[in-house]
Design a protein around this motif. Structure first.
Motif, short mmCIF file in Angstrom:
data_model
loop_
_atom_site.label_atom_id
_atom_site.label_comp_id
_atom_site.label_asym_id
_atom_site.label_seq_id
_atom_site.Cartn_x
_atom_site.Cartn_y
_atom_site.Cartn_z
N PRO A 31 -50.58 54.39 -33.66
CA PRO A 31 -50.94 53.42 -34.48
C PRO A 31 -51.15 52.10 -33.56
O PRO A 31 -50.19 51.75 -32.80
N GLU A 32 -51.89 51.31 -34.30
CA GLU A 32 -52.34 49.97 -33.32
C GLU A 32 -50.95 49.33 -33.31
O GLU A 32 -50.79 48.60 -32.20
N GLU A 33 -50.21 49.16 -34.52
CA GLU A 33 -49.14 48.31 -34.41
C GLU A 33 -48.21 48.75 -33.35
O GLU A 33 -47.50 47.87 -32.51
N LEU A 34 -47.77 50.16 -33.39
CA LEU A 34 -47.08 50.50 -32.25
C LEU A 34 -47.49 50.39 -30.85
O LEU A 34 -46.59 50.05 -30.14
N ARG A 41 -43.05 44.71 -25.65
CA ARG A 41 -41.94 44.99 -25.14
C ARG A 41 -42.09 44.96 -23.33
O ARG A 41 -41.07 44.50 -22.75
N VAL A 42 -42.90 45.80 -22.87
CA VAL A 42 -43.35 45.91 -21.67
C VAL A 42 -43.69 44.43 -20.99
O VAL A 42 -43.05 44.17 -20.07
N LEU A 59 -49.12 41.32 -33.14
CA LEU A 59 -48.14 41.63 -33.92
C LEU A 59 -47.95 40.93 -35.33
O LEU A 59 -47.64 41.46 -36.39
N ARG A 60 -47.92 39.72 -34.99
CA ARG A 60 -47.72 38.73 -36.14
C ARG A 60 -48.68 39.06 -37.25
O ARG A 60 -48.48 38.54 -38.42
N SER A 82 -38.34 51.31 -37.18
CA SER A 82 -38.47 52.81 -37.48
C SER A 82 -37.76 53.64 -36.49
O SER A 82 -37.99 53.14 -35.23
N ASP A 83 -37.64 54.75 -36.72
CA ASP A 83 -37.36 56.01 -35.84
C ASP A 83 -38.44 56.05 -34.47
O ASP A 83 -38.07 56.20 -33.42
N THR A 84 -39.73 55.90 -34.82
CA THR A 84 -40.63 56.34 -34.25
C THR A 84 -40.89 54.84 -33.17
O THR A 84 -40.98 55.11 -31.92
N GLU A 85 -40.64 53.72 -33.89
CA GLU A 85 -40.66 52.73 -32.99
C GLU A 85 -39.63 52.37 -32.06
O GLU A 85 -39.89 52.20 -30.99
N ARG A 86 -38.68 52.88 -32.45
CA ARG A 86 -37.37 52.76 -31.47
C ARG A 86 -37.45 53.99 -30.50
O ARG A 86 -37.10 53.53 -29.20
#
Length: 148
Positions: A31-34, A41-42, A59-60, A82-86
Motif C-alpha cells: 500500500p502507498e501509505e505503508l 521512518r528510514v 502521509l498527512r 496496525s500490525d502490518t505497519e508495526r
C-alpha cells in the motif's frame, strides 16, 4: 554553502535510482501509505531533512497529524499503528541499522511472518532505495518545502 544538485550532475544515476522508486511505489502490492510510512521512518533514522519533509507531507494527505508526529516512537503507541505497519517499521529499522543489527534472525522471522515472500522482498527494496536517497539528499542538502 551551496552543494551539487546530484540528480543534475549524474542524470543517468538519478534515472536508475528513480526507476527503483517507481518500481516500489507503482509496481508492488505494498500500500502507498505503508511505503511512505517506511520512507519517513528510514529518513528519520538517517537524518535527511528533505526526505522527512517530503514523506511527512505525503502521509498527512491520508494519515492524522498525530500519527505522523509519533512515527519516531511507534513502539510506544502501538494502538495507532496496525500490525502490518508495526512489522514494516520494525523491519525498516532493522535493515536501515544493518551494521548494528546484522538483520537478526528474530527480526527476519517477525518480518517473514507479517509479509508474503514477494512483499517482504519489495519492502526491503523500498527500505534500501530510501536509504540510497537519504545518502544523496542529506550530503547534498536537498531543500525542504517547510516554512518558518
Amino acid at each position: 554553502m551551496a552543494r551539487l544538485a546530484w540528480y543534475e550532475v549524474a542524470p543517468d544515476g538519478a534515472k536508475a535510482l528513480f526507476g527503483v522508486h517507481h518500481y516500489v511505489t507503482k509496481r508492488t502490492n505494498l500500500p502507498e501509505e505503508l511505503i511512505h510510512l517506511v520512507f519517513l521512518r528510514v529518513s528519520q533514522i538517517n537524518g535527511c531533512a528533505h526526505c522527512i519533509d517530503l514523506h511527512s507531507r505525503d502521509l498527512r494527505k491520508t494519515m492524522s497529524i498525530d500519527k505522523v508526529t509519533l512515527v519516531p516512537v511507534w513502539e510506544e503507541v502501538p494502538h495507532l499503528f496496525s500490525d502490518t505497519e508495526r512489522a514494516a517499521l520494525a523491519w525498516a529499522e532493522e535493515v536501515t541499522r544493518v551494521s548494528e543489527t546484522h538483520a537478526s534472525d528474530v527480526a527476519y522471522a517477525a518480518a517473514s511472518a507479517a509479509f508474503e515472500p514477494k512483499d517482504l522482498v519489495d519492502l526491503t527494496i523500498a527500505i534500501a532505495a530510501m536509504n540510497a536517497f537519504n545518502r544523496l539528499g542529506a550530503p547534498f542538502r536537498l531543500p525542504v518545502a517547510a516554512k518558518a
